[in-house]
Design an enzyme around this catalytic site. Structure first.
Site, PDB file in Angstrom:
ATOM      1  N   ASP A  98       0.770  -1.187   0.006  1.00 16.20           N
ATOM      2  CA  ASP A  98      -0.109  -0.093   0.049  1.00 16.20           C
ATOM      3  C   ASP A  98       0.870   1.419   0.042  1.00 16.20           C
ATOM      4  OD1 ASP A  98      -1.764   2.059   0.424  1.00 16.20           O
ATOM      5  OD2 ASP A  98      -2.834   0.899   1.855  1.00 16.20           O
ATOM      6  N   ALA A 140       0.020  11.452 -12.458  1.00 19.65           N
ATOM      7  CA  ALA A 140      -1.573  11.281 -13.027  1.00 19.65           C
ATOM      8  C   ALA A 140      -2.481  11.931 -12.796  1.00 19.65           C
ATOM      9  CB  ALA A 140      -1.788   9.427 -13.387  1.00 19.65           C
ATOM     10  N   TYR A 199     -12.148  12.386  -4.699  1.00 21.91           N
ATOM     11  CA  TYR A 199     -11.060  12.213  -5.798  1.00 21.91           C
ATOM     12  C   TYR A 199     -10.571  13.730  -6.223  1.00 21.91           C
ATOM     13  CZ  TYR A 199      -9.666  10.354 -10.605  1.00 21.91           C
ATOM     14  OH  TYR A 199      -8.892  10.017 -11.633  1.00 21.91           O
ATOM     15  N   ARG A 228     -17.582   3.010 -15.244  1.00 24.23           N
ATOM     16  CA  ARG A 228     -16.961   4.127 -15.983  1.00 24.23           C
ATOM     17  C   ARG A 228     -18.061   3.563 -17.380  1.00 24.23           C
ATOM     18  NH1 ARG A 228     -10.712   4.953 -14.958  1.00 24.23           N
ATOM     19  NH2 ARG A 228     -10.864   2.587 -14.612  1.00 24.23           N
TER      20      ARG A 228
END
Ligand code: NAD
Length: 318
Positions: free
Chosen positions: A56, A114, A145, A186
């Site tokens: 992680d 990203a 997000y 998505r």
């Protein structure tokens, strides 16, 4: 050359690992499989130049030996995923990004972050240039997000400014292709799955919202150009070909030969109305533009889904 890809078992990360190996890099993939899958990298694990570190990134990662490139892609990315994991999403954007930047700084590597078109929120400027600061609801359900990525951008810019870390930011617009999870929520995988199953194809709102869809190979090419460059960005990477959600559903229904009906369902909270990248900067600084026509990309993605559905023994066409 040795590259470390965080989130390397995810949709984009696995394509990056594959391409980096092809062009001669040794690749270290770091992933905790929160939203990625071992299947995405199963074809790479036999390669002696590929190494998987299952951990992680929120807790950090120890990597021995030199690292020349860090591609920081770890983060839930589909709305269904980040709404399910809001705290993990914020933490990987914050602590995960700090660990990635510390690693890049310690190894003298170039880092590519990203980031996302979600940094623009529900934009009031169209198309979106990098100079637009965005319209984000900081406390809405999507904020875990959007704000995580905006913080990750700020942290990356601060490391570059104050520590001289060689880091660059790409803002990725909707990308699609093989290895998206059929159930990841998505729009492209959802509509393809529904069309292939013959179930109702769900379009949110009145279907007039637009997105710009970039095929994965083009996106990977843009990311690698950013890796080779030395600019900080942010640089938009996406396909300016804009399509409404209703047009997309009709398009996918035609390409799959499906007879599914298209049904309208309520729009999620804070869903952006329009999205289209201004890619003038990517063209000028990276010599990049997408080359794959959206229809070709859709056909390749549908072919991949058809194989998976057939493997699962489900009916493919209606
Ligand atoms: P994905 O969910 O398929 O991949 C993300 C990967 O990160 C997964 O393999 C997941 O297991 C891993 N991960 C998440 N948290 C982690 C942690 N704490 N430690 C280690 N690994 C962790 O998503 P994707 O579509 O491949 O997106 C990859 C990156 O690109 C994300 O950062 C996303 O924000 C960005 N992005 C994607 C798109 C798109 O259209 N796909 C658009 C904009 C930005």
């Amino acid at each position: 050359m040795r590259a470390l890809v965080t989130g390397g078992a995810g949709f984009i990360g696995s394509h990056l690992c594959e391409r980096l190996l092809e062009i001669g890099y040794d690749v270290v993939c770091v992933d905790n499989f929160l939203t990625g899958s071992p299947g995405n990298i199963a074809h790479l694990v036999e390669n002696r130049r590929f190494e998987l570190i299952g951990c992680d990134l929120i807790r950090g990662v120890e990597v021995e030996g030199p690292v020349d490139a860090v591609l920081h892609f770890a983060s839930p990315a589909s709305p269904a995923d980040y709404l399910r994991h809001p705290l993990a999403t914020l933490r990987v954007g914050a602590e995960g990004t700090r660990h990635a930047l510390e690693l890049a700084a310690a190894k003298g590597a170039r880092l590519v972050l990203a980031s996302t078109s979600e940094s623009y929120g529900d934009p009031q400027v169209h198309p979106q240039p990098e100079s637009y600061w965005g319209n984000v609801n900081p406390v809405g359900p999507r904020s875990c997000y959007d704000e995580s990525k905006r913080y990750a951008e700020a942290l990356t810019a601060a490391y570059r400014r104050s520590r001289g870390t060689d880091a660059g930011i790409v803002r990725i617009f909707n990308t699609f292709g093989p290895r998206m999870r059929p159930g990841d929520g998505r729009v492209v995988p959802t509509l393809i799955r529904q069309a292939l199953e013959g179930s109702p194809m769900t379009v949110t709102g009145d279907g007039s919202q637009s997105r710009s869809l970039c095929y994965i190979d083009d996106l990977v090419d843009g990311v690698l150009r950013m890796l080779k460059a030395s600019i900080g960005g942010p640089v938009n990477l996406g396909n300016p070909h804009e399509v409404t959600m209703l047009e997309l559903a009709q398009w996918i229904r035609r390409l799959t030969g499906s007879r599914s009906e298209i049904v309208l369902v309520p729009l999620p909270t804070d869903d952006p109305q329009r999205r289209r990248p201004d890619i003038a900067l990517a063209a000028a600084e990276l010599g990049w533009q997408p080359r794959t026509p959206v229809e070709d990309g859709l056909l390749r993605t549908i072919a991949w889904f058809v194989e998976r559905v057939e493997d699962a023994g489900l009916p493919t066409m209606v």
